[in-house]
Motif scaffolding. Structure first.
Motif, PDB file in Angstrom:
ATOM      1  N   ALA A 146       0.712 -16.484 -76.178  1.00  0.00           N
ATOM      2  CA  ALA A 146       1.562 -15.132 -75.613  1.00  0.00           C
ATOM      3  C   ALA A 146       0.703 -14.647 -74.055  1.00  0.00           C
ATOM      4  O   ALA A 146       0.346 -13.689 -74.783  1.00  0.00           O
ATOM      5  N   PHE A 147       1.932 -14.165 -73.770  1.00  0.00           N
ATOM      6  CA  PHE A 147       1.567 -13.282 -72.431  1.00  0.00           C
ATOM      7  C   PHE A 147       2.848 -12.674 -71.273  1.00  0.00           C
ATOM      8  O   PHE A 147       3.559 -12.934 -71.651  1.00  0.00           O
ATOM      9  N   GLN A 148       2.080 -11.609 -71.473  1.00  0.00           N
ATOM     10  CA  GLN A 148       2.994 -10.684 -69.856  1.00  0.00           C
ATOM     11  C   GLN A 148       2.076 -10.324 -68.890  1.00  0.00           C
ATOM     12  O   GLN A 148       1.580  -9.737 -68.823  1.00  0.00           O
ATOM     13  N   VAL A 149       2.770  -9.936 -67.581  1.00  0.00           N
ATOM     14  CA  VAL A 149       1.771  -9.721 -67.019  1.00  0.00           C
ATOM     15  C   VAL A 149       3.077  -8.101 -66.456  1.00  0.00           C
ATOM     16  O   VAL A 149       4.413  -7.968 -65.871  1.00  0.00           O
ATOM     17  N   THR A 150       2.026  -7.010 -66.055  1.00  0.00           N
ATOM     18  CA  THR A 150       2.199  -5.671 -65.725  1.00  0.00           C
ATOM     19  C   THR A 150       2.063  -5.363 -63.995  1.00  0.00           C
ATOM     20  O   THR A 150       0.483  -6.012 -64.110  1.00  0.00           O
ATOM     21  N   PRO A 151       2.178  -4.487 -63.343  1.00  0.00           N
ATOM     22  CA  PRO A 151       3.269  -3.391 -63.631  1.00  0.00           C
ATOM     23  C   PRO A 151       4.752  -4.051 -63.658  1.00  0.00           C
ATOM     24  O   PRO A 151       4.370  -5.292 -62.777  1.00  0.00           O
ATOM     25  N   TYR A 152       6.081  -4.134 -64.174  1.00  0.00           N
ATOM     26  CA  TYR A 152       6.819  -4.257 -63.662  1.00  0.00           C
ATOM     27  C   TYR A 152       7.919  -4.249 -62.372  1.00  0.00           C
ATOM     28  O   TYR A 152       7.270  -2.257 -61.687  1.00  0.00           O
ATOM     29  N   PRO A 153       7.515  -4.545 -61.637  1.00  0.00           N
ATOM     30  CA  PRO A 153       8.344  -4.352 -59.592  1.00  0.00           C
ATOM     31  C   PRO A 153       9.698  -2.962 -59.701  1.00  0.00           C
ATOM     32  O   PRO A 153      10.404  -3.503 -61.037  1.00  0.00           O
ATOM     33  N   GLN A 154       8.617  -2.455 -59.293  1.00  0.00           N
ATOM     34  CA  GLN A 154      10.405  -1.309 -58.632  1.00  0.00           C
ATOM     35  C   GLN A 154      10.810  -1.545 -57.112  1.00  0.00           C
ATOM     36  O   GLN A 154      10.328  -2.043 -56.233  1.00  0.00           O
ATOM     37  N   ALA A 155      12.012  -0.655 -57.126  1.00  0.00           N
ATOM     38  CA  ALA A 155      12.788  -1.034 -55.946  1.00  0.00           C
ATOM     39  C   ALA A 155      11.641  -0.502 -54.269  1.00  0.00           C
ATOM     40  O   ALA A 155      11.229   0.838 -54.296  1.00  0.00           O
ATOM     41  N   ALA A 156      11.535  -1.386 -53.913  1.00  0.00           N
ATOM     42  CA  ALA A 156      10.912  -0.858 -52.534  1.00  0.00           C
ATOM     43  C   ALA A 156       9.542  -0.502 -52.089  1.00  0.00           C
ATOM     44  O   ALA A 156       8.897   0.430 -51.799  1.00  0.00           O
ATOM     45  N   GLU A 157       8.504  -1.308 -53.753  1.00  0.00           N
ATOM     46  CA  GLU A 157       7.285  -0.854 -53.974  1.00  0.00           C
ATOM     47  C   GLU A 157       6.595  -1.928 -53.872  1.00  0.00           C
ATOM     48  O   GLU A 157       7.066  -2.615 -54.841  1.00  0.00           O
ATOM     49  N   GLU A 158       5.611  -2.375 -53.642  1.00  0.00           N
ATOM     50  CA  GLU A 158       4.678  -3.688 -53.439  1.00  0.00           C
ATOM     51  C   GLU A 158       3.320  -3.288 -54.617  1.00  0.00           C
ATOM     52  O   GLU A 158       2.967  -1.913 -54.206  1.00  0.00           O
ATOM     53  N   ILE A 159       3.236  -4.837 -55.473  1.00  0.00           N
ATOM     54  CA  ILE A 159       2.451  -4.070 -56.346  1.00  0.00           C
ATOM     55  C   ILE A 159       0.782  -4.661 -55.540  1.00  0.00           C
ATOM     56  O   ILE A 159       0.245  -5.613 -55.147  1.00  0.00           O
ATOM     57  N   PRO A 160       0.021  -3.608 -55.692  1.00  0.00           N
ATOM     58  CA  PRO A 160      -1.288  -4.260 -54.810  1.00  0.00           C
ATOM     59  C   PRO A 160      -1.911  -5.161 -56.078  1.00  0.00           C
ATOM     60  O   PRO A 160      -1.778  -5.067 -57.186  1.00  0.00           O
ATOM     61  N   THR A 161      -2.800  -5.713 -55.656  1.00  0.00           N
ATOM     62  CA  THR A 161      -3.723  -7.382 -56.806  1.00  0.00           C
ATOM     63  C   THR A 161      -4.091  -6.509 -57.514  1.00  0.00           C
ATOM     64  O   THR A 161      -4.058  -7.079 -58.843  1.00  0.00           O
ATOM     65  N   SER A 162      -5.093  -5.338 -57.027  1.00  0.00           N
ATOM     66  CA  SER A 162      -5.626  -5.067 -58.616  1.00  0.00           C
ATOM     67  C   SER A 162      -4.851  -4.203 -59.653  1.00  0.00           C
ATOM     68  O   SER A 162      -5.856  -3.733 -60.111  1.00  0.00           O
ATOM     69  N   ALA A 163      -3.776  -3.695 -59.228  1.00  0.00           N
ATOM     70  CA  ALA A 163      -2.785  -2.979 -59.504  1.00  0.00           C
ATOM     71  C   ALA A 163      -2.085  -3.804 -61.174  1.00  0.00           C
ATOM     72  O   ALA A 163      -2.248  -3.666 -62.822  1.00  0.00           O
ATOM     73  N   TYR A 164      -2.263  -5.890 -61.169  1.00  0.00           N
ATOM     74  CA  TYR A 164      -1.956  -6.347 -62.120  1.00  0.00           C
ATOM     75  C   TYR A 164      -2.694  -6.554 -62.753  1.00  0.00           C
ATOM     76  O   TYR A 164      -3.478  -6.594 -63.110  1.00  0.00           O
TER      77      TYR A 164
END
Length: 161
Positions: free
Chosen positions: A112-130
């Motif tokens: 059972a899995f879930q990935v965070t963070p969830y995207p916010q408008a106009a913000e890119e998620i850095p690979t290290s933040a996942y």
């Protein structure tokens, strides 16, 4: 005095090497308990001869919350699951706009899995933040179900071939 200094330096080098290797070995986790992995991180499941490594995020097309999109999107990550010395790479895919854990079964285990963070408008998620949040459960043996069915059908007089 010189021998004592050399021995002390060698001892410190060995201690330093051992402590740095323990960080590379991965963390210990338990079945049925949530844990989180960063990209590149490895975890060993206690007592199961099973490890899981979060390799990479291969897609993140999830629609940011509060934004109108044509579809909800999805996120896909690759993990390496090693059980009893045999390794498999799995792509775990989670739909966007959900708070529910997605599930995938493999080699007698449910992930059972879930990935965070969830995207916010106009913000890119850095690979290290996942972070890949996982709960690993052992699936029940299917052999007992088939033998129960055989016993039931035989007791009712049905022929099973």
């Amino acid at each position: 005095m010189r021998k004592l200094t050399i021995c002390l330096v060698v001892f410190l080098v060995i201690v330093s090497a051992v402590s740095s290797c323990s960080g590379l070995g991965g963390s210990q986790v338990n079945l049925n308990e949530e844990f989180a992995l960063s990209p590149g991180q490895l975890a060993f499941v206690e007592g199961e001869n099973l490890s899981v490594k979060f390799l990479e995020v291969v897609e993140d097309s999830r629609c940011p919350r509060g934004v109108t999109c044509i579809w909800t999107g999805r996120i896909a990550v690759i993990v390496e699951l090693t059980h009893a010395g045999s390794s498999d790479r799995l792509t775990l895919t989670e739909p966007g706009l959900t708070d529910e854990y997605s599930k995938e079964s493999h080699q007698g285990y449910e992930l059972a899995f879930q990935v965070t963070p969830y995207p916010q408008a106009a913000e890119e998620i850095p690979t290290s933040a996942y972070r890949l949040h996982l709960i690993i459960r052992k699936l029940p043996e299917l052999t007992s179900i088939s033998s129960d069915v055989s016993l039931y059908t035989e007791s009712k007089g049905y022929a099973v071939h």
